[in-house]
Design an enzyme around this catalytic site. Structure first.
Site, PDB file in Angstrom:
ATOM      1  N   SER A 130     -16.213  -6.624 -10.617  1.00 24.55           N
ATOM      2  CA  SER A 130     -14.753  -6.573 -10.533  1.00 24.55           C
ATOM      3  C   SER A 130     -14.279  -6.957  -9.149  1.00 24.55           C
ATOM      4  O   SER A 130     -14.895  -6.611  -8.147  1.00 24.55           O
ATOM      5  CB  SER A 130     -14.245  -5.171 -10.868  1.00 24.55           C
ATOM      6  OG  SER A 130     -12.839  -5.116 -10.741  1.00 24.55           O
ATOM      7  N   LYS A 184     -17.542  -1.064 -16.859  1.00 23.51           N
ATOM      8  CA  LYS A 184     -16.641  -2.168 -16.507  1.00 23.51           C
ATOM      9  C   LYS A 184     -15.545  -2.308 -17.570  1.00 23.51           C
ATOM     10  O   LYS A 184     -14.388  -2.585 -17.248  1.00 23.51           O
ATOM     11  CB  LYS A 184     -17.427  -3.481 -16.377  1.00 23.51           C
ATOM     12  CG  LYS A 184     -16.556  -4.722 -16.093  1.00 23.51           C
ATOM     13  CD  LYS A 184     -15.677  -4.540 -14.853  1.00 23.51           C
ATOM     14  CE  LYS A 184     -15.117  -5.857 -14.326  1.00 23.51           C
ATOM     15  NZ  LYS A 184     -14.331  -6.609 -15.299  1.00 23.51           N
ATOM     16  N   HIS A 187     -13.174   0.434 -16.800  1.00 22.91           N
ATOM     17  CA  HIS A 187     -12.437  -0.008 -15.605  1.00 22.91           C
ATOM     18  C   HIS A 187     -11.276  -0.907 -16.026  1.00 22.91           C
ATOM     19  O   HIS A 187     -10.141  -0.732 -15.563  1.00 22.91           O
ATOM     20  CB  HIS A 187     -13.394  -0.755 -14.665  1.00 22.91           C
ATOM     21  CG  HIS A 187     -12.723  -1.574 -13.605  1.00 22.91           C
ATOM     22  ND1 HIS A 187     -12.094  -2.779 -13.865  1.00 22.91           N
ATOM     23  CD2 HIS A 187     -12.592  -1.389 -12.263  1.00 22.91           C
ATOM     24  CE1 HIS A 187     -11.608  -3.278 -12.759  1.00 22.91           C
ATOM     25  NE2 HIS A 187     -11.887  -2.452 -11.769  1.00 22.91           N
ATOM     26  N   ASN A 188     -11.551  -1.859 -16.912  1.00 25.11           N
ATOM     27  CA  ASN A 188     -10.497  -2.776 -17.337  1.00 25.11           C
ATOM     28  C   ASN A 188      -9.435  -2.062 -18.165  1.00 25.11           C
ATOM     29  O   ASN A 188      -8.253  -2.404 -18.096  1.00 25.11           O
ATOM     30  CB  ASN A 188     -11.098  -3.929 -18.135  1.00 25.11           C
ATOM     31  CG  ASN A 188     -11.810  -4.934 -17.249  1.00 25.11           C
ATOM     32  OD1 ASN A 188     -12.200  -4.606 -16.125  1.00 25.11           O
ATOM     33  ND2 ASN A 188     -12.009  -6.132 -17.737  1.00 25.11           N
ATOM     34  N   GLU A 191      -7.261  -0.412 -15.803  1.00 19.94           N
ATOM     35  CA  GLU A 191      -6.477  -1.493 -15.199  1.00 19.94           C
ATOM     36  C   GLU A 191      -5.270  -1.845 -16.072  1.00 19.94           C
ATOM     37  O   GLU A 191      -4.160  -2.041 -15.568  1.00 19.94           O
ATOM     38  CB  GLU A 191      -7.381  -2.708 -15.006  1.00 19.94           C
ATOM     39  CG  GLU A 191      -6.744  -3.942 -14.431  1.00 19.94           C
ATOM     40  CD  GLU A 191      -7.734  -5.096 -14.399  1.00 19.94           C
ATOM     41  OE1 GLU A 191      -7.376  -6.188 -14.877  1.00 19.94           O
ATOM     42  OE2 GLU A 191      -8.871  -4.903 -13.920  1.00 19.94           O
TER      43      GLU A 191
END
Length: 477
Positions: A130, A184, A187-188, A191
């Site tokens: 990222s 990940k 994480h997105n 986001e």
């Protein structure tokens, strides 16, 4: 080709791949590069004379240029393209060589590839990366999964190219199998929630009559305080960017149709499978979907009515509203992170990954898109209480939410009375209120379920685990 065998190889020279190559090379490593289109490879190497780069035009040459155990990173579009590259590599690699998928692959694909390559004697890493183009070049956050022994081999390279926060590299071994790509994905998802909340704050200020450059100043000021984060920072910069053709802020000319690449939707599916509530992230994904229905929204705007009395607050009232929006944004952002981390906790327990949530938060403090000042507090919360049941219950965050909840309510109420859509901000508040409510109306829901389906229920005046059914009256008609 050179006589010296190289330390690292990368396949796929799109922008992210190119920047990662330059990052790795800048740390003293010799790098081999390959792209399906040979002209792209040659042009890239030619643009960087004097660098420790080796251009290769066949995968055989690429593999032969690498020292063993070979370290091959694949940076191509997630999905079938990754499988195709691996298929071509298989006849060329040898036992103990390492294949790293650095794209945004679905974690279940990573687990499938791990099960495919391990019996062949190859080592596979699914590594979430990222930070976008700038992060890839200057230092991303890296989330590698796979065997701990493979992490030990890759650790010197990964730690050298990662961002640094609080003196620590923003990379750590996440866990086995698909754990790296899984976090990940989360994480997105966080986001998505964070970005939508920021957009809602912008919309609220815009609807209060503030000009774009005024709003830019607010975000720039917020970025100097407790809301400091990469996304708040780039929001201020984006809002103050002027279009040279018209002289207007560029954001005023951008069509309001948001795109997405799937990681947010994957997060929703996983949350449903794990029975974990991520209402903020869900609202953010749905907001993007609804934004894409531009023609339908324009048509509906001519038919469906909203409030008829616009807000007419003076400058003092506007300043007070902005201060409340600050608190509402901060509280709702915490909810987005808390929901994402709660899903990681649940999935880690389900899969036996033993993911260290404090360690995960620590590597998100630098390089990645969701990096923010309050990640230091998240890191501290889990390091102080490794078995913390929920981030919102940590003393720092409980105090923060208690302090901001009234302003948060007033902002959501203002949005409702003015007809301003704030789906993520209101979903966050609904989650907060649901979590803090000791007795929800699910008792009635259970009665309904037992009424029509004899699903049974527990009673508050009986021991837990005992189930009861009522003979409800017959309904006619």
């Amino acid at each position: 080709m050179t006589d010296k065998l190289n330390d690292f190889g990368l396949i796929g020279l799109a922008v992210m791949g190119q920047n990662l190559v330059l990052n790795v090379e800048s740390r003293g490593f010799h790098v081999s590069v390959y792209n399906r289109t040979a002209a792209v490879t040659d042009e890239f190497v030619a643009q960087h004379p004097g660098k420790r780069l080796t251009a290769t035009h066949t995968l055989a040459d690429f593999v032969q240029s690498l020292a063993r155990p070979r370290k091959v990173m694949i940076m191509v579009k997630a999905g079938a393209a990754v499988d195709a590259v691996i298929e071509q590599l298989l006849p060329l690699l040898e036992a103990d060589d390492i294949v790293i998928d650095g794209g945004n692959s679905l974690y279940t694909d990573t687990e499938r590839r791990d099960a495919w390559l391990t019996p062949l004697g190859l080592r596979f890493i699914g590594a979430g990366v990222s930070g976008g183009e700038e992060g890839a070049r200057k230092g991303p956050a890296i989330m590698p999964g796979g065997p701990a022994s493979t992490w030990a081999v890759m650790q010197p390279i990964f730690e050298s190219i990662a961002a640094v926060a609080e003196g620590q590299p923003c990379v750590r071994h996440i866990g086995p199998g698909g754990a790296g790509h899984y976090v990940k994905m989360i994480h997105n998802g966080i986001e998505y929630g964070d970005m939508q909340l920021i957009c809602e704050a912008y919309h609220l200020m815009q609807s209060a009559g503030m000009a774009t450059l005024e709003i830019a100043e607010v975000f720039n000021r917020w970025n100097e305080g407790e809301l400091q984060s990469y996304l708040v920072q780039i929001t201020g910069k984006a809002l103050e960017q002027i279009d040279p053709e018209t002289g207007r802020p560029i954001v005023e000319l951008i069509l309001d149709k948001a795109g997405q690449k799937g990681t947010g939707q994957w997060t929703l599916v996983n949350a449903a499978e794990q029975a974990v509530v991520i209402s903020t992230i869900n609202a953010a994904v749905e907001a993007r979907v609804l934004s894409s229905q531009k023609a339908q929204r324009v048509a509906a705007s001519q038919i469906l009515q909203g409030p008829t009395t616009p807000w007419t607050g003076d400058q003092a009232a506007r300043d007070a509203l902005v201060a409340k929006i600050h608190d509402a944004l901060y509280a709702a952002k915490v909810i987005s992170y808390a929901q994402g981390l709660d899903l990681v906790r649940s999935m880690s327990a389900h899969k036996g990954w033993d993911i260290d949530l404090g360690g995960l938060a620590s590597i998100w403090r630098g390089g990645c898109i969701i990096r923010a000042r309050f990640l230091n507090h998240i890191t501290d919360a889990y390091r102080t209480q490794p078995d913390l049941a929920h981030l919102m219950l940590a003393p720092y965050f409980a105090a923060l939410l208690n302090r901001t909840q009234q302003a948060w309510r007033e902002v959501v109420a203002h949005a409702v009375t003015q007809g301003i859509p704030v789906p993520a901000m209101s979903a966050s508040l609904g989650y907060y209120d649901s979590l803090r409510t000791a007795r929800l109306p699910a008792n009635l829901l259970q009665a309904q379920r037992d009424f029509f389906g004899a699903h049974t229920y527990e009673r508050i005046d009986k021991p837990a685990g005992q189930w009861f059914h009522t003979d409800w009256p017959e309904v006619v008609g």
